[in-house]
Design an enzyme around this catalytic site. Structure first.
Site, mmCIF file in Angstrom:
data_model
loop_
_atom_site.group_PDB
_atom_site.id
_atom_site.type_symbol
_atom_site.label_atom_id
_atom_site.label_comp_id
_atom_site.label_asym_id
_atom_site.label_seq_id
_atom_site.Cartn_x
_atom_site.Cartn_y
_atom_site.Cartn_z
ATOM 1 N N SER A 139 8.636 -58.244 96.545
ATOM 2 C CA SER A 139 9.956 -58.268 96.897
ATOM 3 C C SER A 139 11.016 -58.199 95.559
ATOM 4 O O SER A 139 10.534 -58.691 94.540
ATOM 5 C CB SER A 139 10.313 -59.418 97.804
ATOM 6 O OG SER A 139 11.755 -59.768 98.030
ATOM 7 N N TYR A 152 10.083 -67.998 101.178
ATOM 8 C CA TYR A 152 9.950 -66.503 100.807
ATOM 9 C C TYR A 152 10.063 -66.309 99.613
ATOM 10 O O TYR A 152 9.338 -65.526 98.834
ATOM 11 C CB TYR A 152 11.078 -65.707 101.643
ATOM 12 C CG TYR A 152 10.791 -64.364 101.714
ATOM 13 C CD1 TYR A 152 9.992 -63.704 102.459
ATOM 14 C CD2 TYR A 152 11.331 -63.560 100.875
ATOM 15 C CE1 TYR A 152 9.613 -62.112 102.378
ATOM 16 C CE2 TYR A 152 11.168 -61.957 100.736
ATOM 17 C CZ TYR A 152 10.233 -61.667 101.499
ATOM 18 O OH TYR A 152 10.241 -60.258 101.752
#
Ligand code: NAP
Length: 247
Positions: A139, A152
């Site tokens: 990410s 996350y």
């Protein structure tokens, strides 16, 4: 044969029922791989998309809330490609963030990724299914901090780290381990952002390419990283972000 061909390869893509995982499964099949589309729900739509393009796919139910879910999937099955795509996100202020939101995200995004990859590599090395390739979906939050998504961000920084250590350990054994860091891609994961006009405009304004990414933008990159053309790429975390990190 093309340096980009995946013919005679067997691949497993996690979270392949939708979004980025679906596009990766379709892209691998288009290059000739036989693709197992794994998800906590049936991947019938993805299998149908693959078949409609003349490819071969199958669905497999795996719930990575159990990090060891894929323990027995690979032995004796001839897999040489693994795409670790399944992932979740939980949003809350760090002052209020719960242990449940921490554990749920870390289990799927990081712990399941590691133990799935371990099971894949044990089988590939024991059975001679090399050259082999692992592509982890990281990410922008493998590089940046984000906000209100502590588990996350921790998990995706962890994905970048695991990509590098596994590349170090396995490069000489014939397994390429790399990651893709997608930018802002139009999927279920980002539907809320796109529905908020202010957030949507702020995001688009910063992307040099001037558009949200499409899942297919990631699919093509994953197919490349699994192909002979990428055989000297090890431990890379490749941002596919319309130029976001270049700003
Ligand atoms: P998505 O449409 O929400 O896809 C996530 C996939 O993971 C779905 O197939 C989902 O299944 C699956 N999944 C979640 N929990 C699972 C579990 N316990 N067991 C098995 N499968 C599970 O979002 P996406 O954007 O395509 O996300 C794919 C990956 O890209 C994720 O790792 C995400 O972090 C990463 N990513 C996305 C973006 C973006 O802008 N979209 C940016 C950077 C990174 P269900 O459909 O059943 O929920």
């Amino acid at each position: 044969m093309s340096a980009f061909s995946l013919s005679d390869r067997r691949a497993l893509v996690s979270g392949a029922n939708t979004g980025i995982g679906q596009a990766i499964a379709v892209a691998l099949a288009a290059q000739g791989a036989r693709v197992t589309c794994a998800g906590r729900r049936a991947c019938d739509e993805t299998v149908a998309m693959i078949a409609a393009r003349g490819g071969v796919g199958e669905t497999l139910t795996l719930d990575f809330a159990d990090p060891m879910a894929a323990r027995d999937v690979f032995a004796g099955q001839g897999y040489s490609i693994l795409i670790n795509n399944a992932g979740i996100i939980r949003r809350a202020d760090s002052l209020e963030f719960t242990e449940d939101d921490w554990d749920a995200v870390m289990d799927v995004n990081l712990k399941a990724l590691f133990f799935t990859t371990q099971a894949f590599a044990k089988a590939a090395l024991a059975e001679g299914n090399t050259p082999a390739a692992v592509v982890n979906i990281a990410s922008l939050l493998s590089f940046q901090g984000g906000i209100r998504v502590p588990s996350y961000t921790a998990s995706k920084h962890g994905v970048a780290g695991l990509t590098k250590i596994l590349a170090n350990e396995w490069a000489a054994k014939g397994i390429n381990v790399n990651a893709i860091a997608p930018g802002y891609i139009a999927t279920n994961n980002t539907a809320a952002l796109r529905a908020d006009p202010a957030r949507n405009d702020a995001i688009l304004e910063r992307i040099p390419a001037g558009r949200w990414g499409a899942p297919e933008d990631i699919g093509g990159t994953a197919a490349f990283l699994c192909s002979p053309a990428a055989r000297y790429i090890h431990g890379a975390v490749l941002n596919v972000d319309g130029g976001w990190l270049a700003r």
